[in-house]
Structure formats: C-alpha cells, structure tokens
Motif scaffolding. Structure first.
Motif, PDB file in Angstrom:
ATOM      1  N   ARG A 354     -24.922 -63.765   6.305  1.00 50.91           N
ATOM      2  CA  ARG A 354     -24.551 -62.368   6.091  1.00 50.91           C
ATOM      3  C   ARG A 354     -25.500 -61.676   5.120  1.00 50.91           C
ATOM      4  O   ARG A 354     -25.833 -60.502   5.301  1.00 50.91           O
ATOM      5  N   GLN A 355     -25.934 -62.395   4.079  1.00 50.10           N
ATOM      6  CA  GLN A 355     -26.849 -61.803   3.111  1.00 50.10           C
ATOM      7  C   GLN A 355     -28.192 -61.480   3.748  1.00 50.10           C
ATOM      8  O   GLN A 355     -28.795 -60.438   3.474  1.00 50.10           O
ATOM      9  N   ALA A 356     -28.647 -62.406   4.613  1.00 50.61           N
ATOM     10  CA  ALA A 356     -29.921 -62.152   5.286  1.00 50.61           C
ATOM     11  C   ALA A 356     -29.818 -60.915   6.170  1.00 50.61           C
ATOM     12  O   ALA A 356     -30.728 -60.070   6.219  1.00 50.61           O
ATOM     13  N   GLU A 357     -28.687 -60.795   6.897  1.00 55.19           N
ATOM     14  CA  GLU A 357     -28.480 -59.621   7.736  1.00 55.19           C
ATOM     15  C   GLU A 357     -28.398 -58.354   6.890  1.00 55.19           C
ATOM     16  O   GLU A 357     -28.965 -57.312   7.251  1.00 55.19           O
ATOM     17  N   ARG A 358     -27.709 -58.433   5.733  1.00 55.65           N
ATOM     18  CA  ARG A 358     -27.591 -57.266   4.854  1.00 55.65           C
ATOM     19  C   ARG A 358     -28.955 -56.883   4.286  1.00 55.65           C
ATOM     20  O   ARG A 358     -29.284 -55.702   4.172  1.00 55.65           O
ATOM     21  N   ASP A 359     -29.766 -57.876   3.915  1.00 55.93           N
ATOM     22  CA  ASP A 359     -31.103 -57.582   3.374  1.00 55.93           C
ATOM     23  C   ASP A 359     -31.954 -56.857   4.418  1.00 55.93           C
ATOM     24  O   ASP A 359     -32.696 -55.912   4.097  1.00 55.93           O
ATOM     25  N   ARG A 360     -31.863 -57.320   5.677  1.00 62.07           N
ATOM     26  CA  ARG A 360     -32.646 -56.652   6.732  1.00 62.07           C
ATOM     27  C   ARG A 360     -32.171 -55.219   6.926  1.00 62.07           C
ATOM     28  O   ARG A 360     -33.000 -54.300   7.090  1.00 62.07           O
ATOM     29  N   ALA A 361     -30.844 -55.019   6.868  1.00 61.89           N
ATOM     30  CA  ALA A 361     -30.325 -53.658   7.036  1.00 61.89           C
ATOM     31  C   ALA A 361     -30.756 -52.752   5.888  1.00 61.89           C
ATOM     32  O   ALA A 361     -31.132 -51.596   6.101  1.00 61.89           O
TER      33      ALA A 361
END
Length: 559
Positions: A354-361
């Motif tokens: 989830r953190q990786a997805e949030r960082d990309r967003a």
C-alpha cells in the motif's frame, strides 16, 4: 469457562508466583503487626519521657519557689535596706548557681536591691511577672525574658514580699539560668536522634536538646502552637524543626503546675531501626527464594519464549527504522509467538504494498501540480504580454498598465505559494507578507504585520493576495507609503465558531500619510475589494477613508 491459552514459560511463572504468595502474605502480616506494636510502644515511651521531664522541671521550680519564700521573709529584704539586702542576696546567690539574678522590687517597680547591683534606675513595673505577682498575690512562673539590666536571658519567677501583718511591700524575683538548665539537660542519657524541648506558656523555647544555640529564644512554629494550646498531654508524629521525624510526647502548660510546655521526641528512624532491619532481611530472603524459583522458569522459558519475542521485536524495530524488507520469517504453526510473527510479516507485506502504491500516487500528483503551475504561469505571462500590447496599442496610460501588471504578479505569487503547499491552503501571515513584499523596504520598517498562525484555504489565499496587493498599490500612490513618514499596520485574529471552522478578521490601517479625503466616486480597486473579493471570501470587506489614513477591514472564513 474457557481458560486462556498460556505459554509454558507463562505457566511456570504463574505457578512460581502462586507458591510465593503465602510467604509474602506472612511477611507482610508480621511487618504490619510489628510496626503497629512498636508505634504504640514508642508513643508510650515518648509520653513517659515527657512526663519525667515535666516532673523534673516541677522539682526545679518548686525548689526556687521555696527559696523565694525564704528570701521574701528575710528581715533584710523586707526592710529594703540596700546594704543588708544586697549582702543577704549575695549569700543566697552563692548557694544557687541555677539562678541568674535575685531582685527585690518595691510596689512602684523600682529595684531596691539585687545580687548584681542596681545598675540602672528604670522601673520594672511593666514586666508581666511583676504585674502578675501583685495581681495574684502568689508565686508566678513568668515568660522568657531578656533582662534589661544584665542583658542575660532567663525565665523569671516572682513572689510578693509581705510584712508581718501580711501587707504587700513589693516583689522578689529570680531568673532561672537557661545555660544551667541546658547543661542539666545535656547530662541526661539521650537516645540517638531524640530531643527534648521546654518552652514558656507562649511557646518561646527556653531549653532544647539538641541544638540549643539554634532554638532557645525562638517561638515554636505556628503549625505546632496547637500542641502548646492543648488541654491535655498527648503524642503525635511530627517533622521537627531540625529535619528529623519524631514521635513526641507533649505536656501542655494547661496540664502542668509550672505552666511550662514540655515535649520529648524519639526519632522514628531510630525507633524502627530494628524492625526495618528485620524487614529488610525477610525481604532479602524472600527475594533470594523467588530468584531461585524463577531461575528455573527463566532458563527453560528463554529458549521457547525470549528468543522468538526478541526476534519479532527486532523485526518491528528494523521496519520502523526504514528497512521495508525486514521480516521475522516465523511459521504460523510453530507456536503462539510464531503465529504472531507470521501475522506481523503478512501485515508488513500489505503495508509495504500500500505504501508503494501511495508513493506512486503522490509522485504522480506532484508532477501534475508542477505541470499545472508551469502552465498557469505561462498562461499568466501570455495574458500579461497580450494585455500589455493591447493596452499600449489602445493608448491606455502607463499607470493603468502598471496596475494591471501588478495584479497579475500578485496572483502569480499567490499561485506559487499555494503550489508549494500542494494547494491545501497557506499560512495567512505568509500570504500577507508576499503580497506586500514588493511595496515594502525592510530597511525602513514601515509595514508591520502581527497576528496568530492561521491556515486559510486556497480560494481565500488568492482573494486576500489580490486584496492586499490592491491596498498596497493605493498606499504607494496616494496613501501612507507615498511619503517618507507614513506606515501601514496589518493585524489579524482568528475566532473559533460554534458550528465549526475558524473565522478571521483582518484590519489594514494607514497612518502618517497625506490627508485623506473620501473619493467622490468608487474606483475599480474599491469595487474589486468590496464586491468581488467579498464574494470570493464569503465574508465582508469595508473601506473607510478617514482623515488619518485608509482603514480596510476584512471578515471571512479561514477555510
């Protein structure tokens, strides 16, 4: 009833603790019983010591009473013959080392003779012991007194002098030597940390052990005056003036024939030293037994409990330190702790994804914001160029073109500030500072801003930036900043509304500029402030053209 699942180490520790509970209960019971018994014993001892000291002082006072009776009946004293009286008193004084001075006083308070000579002629009729002896007609134990003749401190004792017919001729007085009394107290066998205090009826200390030089002549502190005023003897645990906690047995003046206050104190630390040592030994033995019993549980549990827990904790610490690859690697079917470790590993995998997805967003959002800011600035530059060319071609005055360019620049600066804040709002003080920055010279310090930290929405920030740029432009052209003496004060405040949200109030006030006259008509700037900006701010904007300078007040929602 379902019993909770417990690990082996937990069960061993619980069984060991249950086995130790009876021993702890017995130790606590013995300690409480011994302390209660010792407390009663110490209180009885303290009261007994106080009563013994009171009896001893009663013996001293009664001896002086008998001596004064003999002196008062001596013909040499009754005659007030200076030579005979002085010789007689000197003989008595030689046999009475516990007395400082023996004085014979007539009814007018004049000293007729004394053991140390008269020395001065001032009457003693104002002395309380003199008045009381004449008023009661009996033996009087006075109060702590500093002799105005000899300068020595003592406890005065007085008795009326009568002739053979019983007529009062005067008063014979003697002073109990406090140094002698202190030396007598020091001959007593004081227990370590104990204390003895003797005071007059007013609570002034006349004898004290230990530290007599510190306390003699001082009042018993106000918190302890209730003991002096008590009607019966008693005991109490107190913190003495020398910093020692004691159990004291006190005899108040109302309970003694001498009218003196007496207290004897026993140190709590010394009184309970043996019990405390016994308790410490019992605790030490209990701890030794507990250590021995728990040692086995610890050795056995270390392998099956401590190591897995440490492994799990280190994994979590590494994760918190930034190592997103840290995992415990435990198997869920290996035990309770291992199942927790496996669950934590699964949670870390989910959080990392989830953190990786949030960082990309967030990175994508930052790119969009920067791109939008770049395009908006290009658009503003294009608008500024087209407008400048159009206005120049149309013959619009340079002053109008400058105003238009300034407003676009203020909008661009506000846009830059909001972009840095991700368009989530901005600090009100920063918005105001950037809006007036082109019009203020830091070296002159003519524009002052003051107010609390307040966050405003992006829409509010843009509207306020335009408003203050317009006000600053007018101040430079016509108002307080058009000369060298004027100044501008910008203040703001924030108020929490009952329905939620903050409401801000801002005041722009000019001083020291040219004399201001209300305009005959409202220009574009005034209409921009009072109508369009008020609508954008969802609030109210008012401009007042007073003689001392323009005052603009703004009320709006912060968000």
């Amino acid at each position: 009833m379902a019993w909770p699942r417990l690990s082996l180490r937990a069960r061993l520790f619980i069984l060991t603790a249950l086995a130790l509970l009876p021993a702890l209960a017995i130790l606590l019971y013995n300690e409480v019983s011994l302390r209660r018994s010792r407390e009663a014993e110490v209180q009885a001892l303290a009261l007994r010591f106080g009563q013994l000291a009171a009896l001893e002082m009663q013996g001293v006072i009664e001896g002086i009473h008998g001596l004064l009776l003999a002196v008062a009946r001596a013909p040499a004293v009754r005659s007030f013959d200076p030579a005979l009286c002085r010789a007689y008193l000197d003989d008595v004084q030689a046999e009475s080392p516990h007395l400082t001075t023996i004085t014979v006083i007539d009814l007018q308070g004049t000293v007729r003779c004394r053991t140390e000579g008269i020395g001065q002629s001032r009457p003693l009729d104002d002395r309380p012991y003199f008045k009381q002896a004449l008023a009661t007609g009996g033996f009087v134990v006075g109060e702590y007194t500093l002799s105005r003749i000899s300068g020595r401190r003592g406890l005065p004792l007085a008795l009326p002098v009568r002739n053979g017919d019983g007529k009062t001729l005067g008063v014979v007085a003697a002073g109990l030597d406090l140094d002698w009394l202190g030396a007598r107290l020091r001959q007593r066998d004081f227990a370590r940390g104990s204390a003895l205090t003797i005071a007059d009826r007013n609570g002034v200390i006349i004898a004290r052990e230990p530290l007599p030089e510190r306390f003699i002549g001082t009042h018993i502190p106000e918190p302890f005056q209730r003991l002096v005023q008590a009607s019966a003897p008693g005991t109490e645990e107190v913190l003495s003036q020398d910093g020692t906690r004691r159990v004291i047995g006190y005899i108040p003046p109302a309970a003694t024939p001498t009218g003196l206050y007496i207290s004897a104190g026993l140190s709590v630390d010394e009184a309970f030293r043996a019990i405390d040592q016994s308790a410490r030994r019992g605790i030490a033995l209990t701890i030794a037994g507990a250590v021995a019993a728990l040692g086995a549980a610890w050795l056995f549990g270390r392998r099956f409990v401590t190591k897995p827990v440490v492994r799990l904790v280190r994994t979590i610490q590494a994760w918190r330190a930034g190592d997103r690859e840290a995992r415990s690697g435990m198997a869920a079917d290996a035990g309770e702790i291992e199942s927790v470790g496996a669950a934590v590993d699964g949670l870390m995998d989910e959080v990392a994804a989830r953190q990786a997805e949030r960082d990309r967003a967030e990175e994508h959002q930052r790119l969009l914001l920067h791109e939008l800011n770049h395009r908006v600035k290009n658009t503003l530059a294009t608008v500024q160029f087209i407008a400048s060319q159009t206005l120049r071609t149309a013959g619009v005055p340079e002053q109008v073109r400058h105003v238009f360019d300034s407003r676009l620049a203020a909008l661009a600066r506000a846009h830059d500030l909001l972009t840095r804040e991700n368009w989530e709002g901005a600090d009100l003080g920063t918005v105001i500072a950037q809006a007036v920055e082109p019009f203020s010279n830091p070296a002159e310090d003519r524009v002052h801003g003051e107010g609390p930290d307040v966050r405003v929405s992006a829409q509010t920030a843009l509207a306020l930036a335009m408003a203050f740029q317009e006000l600053a432009t007018n101040a430079v052209k016509y108002g307080a900043l058009s000369n060298e003496a004027g100044s501008v004060s910008i203040t703001w405040a924030s108020e929490r509304r009952s329905g939620g949200g903050d409401r801000i109030s801002i005041r722009w006030e000019e001083r020291g500029g040219p004399l201001v006259h209300p305009p005959s008509r409202r220009g574009f700037g005034s209409r921009l402030l009072e109508r369009a900006l008020a609508q954008d701010l969802d609030g109210k904007v008012e401009i007042a053209f007073v003689s001392t300078g323009v005052i603009c007040t703004v009320e709006a929602l912060a968000a």
